[in-house]
Design a protein around this motif. Sequence first.
Motif, PDB file in Angstrom:
ATOM      1  N   SER A   1       0.860  -1.222  -0.005  1.00  0.00           N
ATOM      2  CA  SER A   1       0.223  -0.006   0.269  1.00  0.00           C
ATOM      3  C   SER A   1       0.890   1.381   0.010  1.00  0.00           C
ATOM      4  CB  SER A   1      -0.832  -0.114   1.189  1.00  0.00           C
ATOM      5  OG  SER A   1      -0.267   0.070   2.319  1.00  0.00           O
ATOM      6  N   ARG A   2       2.074   1.265   0.366  1.00  0.00           N
ATOM      7  CA  ARG A   2       3.056   2.385   0.419  1.00  0.00           C
ATOM      8  C   ARG A   2       4.134   1.996  -0.050  1.00  0.00           C
ATOM      9  NH1 ARG A   2       0.042   2.350   4.654  1.00  0.00           N
ATOM     10  NH2 ARG A   2      -0.963   4.268   5.344  1.00  0.00           N
TER      11      ARG A   2
ATOM     12  N   LYS B   1      -3.400   4.046  -2.717  1.00  0.00           N
ATOM     13  CA  LYS B   1      -4.715   4.809  -2.865  1.00  0.00           C
ATOM     14  C   LYS B   1      -4.862   5.998  -3.640  1.00  0.00           C
ATOM     15  CE  LYS B   1      -4.808   7.429   1.537  1.00  0.00           C
ATOM     16  NZ  LYS B   1      -5.409   7.499   2.730  1.00  0.00           N
TER      17      LYS B   1
END
Length: 289
Positions: free
Chosen positions: A104-105, A123
Amino acid sequence: MSNEDEEDDSSHHRDDASIGGWWRRVTQRLAGGPRTRDDLLELLRDAREAELVDNDAMSMFEGIVQTTEMHVRDVMVPRAQMVTIEAEWSLEKIFEVVIESGHSRFPVIGDSKDEVIGTLLAKDLLKFSATIPAPGTFDLATLVRQATFVPESKRLNILLKEFRRSRNHMALVVDEYGGIAGLITIEDVLEQIVGEIDDEYDEAEGSHILKQDERRFLVNALADVEEFNEYFGVSLPTDEFDTVGGYVMHLFGHMPKRGESVTVDRLTFNVQRADTRRIHQLMVTLSPN
């Protein structure tokens, strides 16, 4: 009074005696306060024996205490395993890496991993998932957020407080010379307290063995020995060990630290991630035939 009532009273007396005995030991030891972490853990173990806390709670208590003694270097993701985004990549290339990794990062880098420009959150790419911008109009710099840097020597309990205060979930780890040694996430820290955390992607991934190149493979230490044997065409013993991590720990003869290696036949096992309780991840390298 019936026999059942007598048995209930007897059981209650035993419970009261057990708890009372534990409480007397606690008050005696707390008269001057626990002087060391070992004193505190001994009190907690007494509480477990008195069935005031269960094994899971005890394991978490031990993990909390251990975070005060462990450093970032003990649990970080090593530099070689960092999944990074290069500042010059196209949006298509970025999507490819994000989807393949499932993270996610991501650190965004320039010419090398030592040149960290910032971090990218997956995101933030969602708005581009439906419509890809015209060539030359995508500007990654508009999405990059400021990176956080921490030294290898920082204690985990302090880092966890900083993560909570800043609401940041990832930091780049720097060595004593200012180079990037790896990265660490809030999940890496929490796993030292609550144990391994498997998210939806981990479950969907389903595989404990990830091929890096023709000779190197990342192996989850919880991988089943039979699964490992079938994948590599080898014959590690299955009668004494269920997991690859258990077998490798047996080979070392002690709890290994990150970076330690041991070789068996054509296989070299290098510890990538471990804590004071068990091995988490291994790099398996096959020697040439």
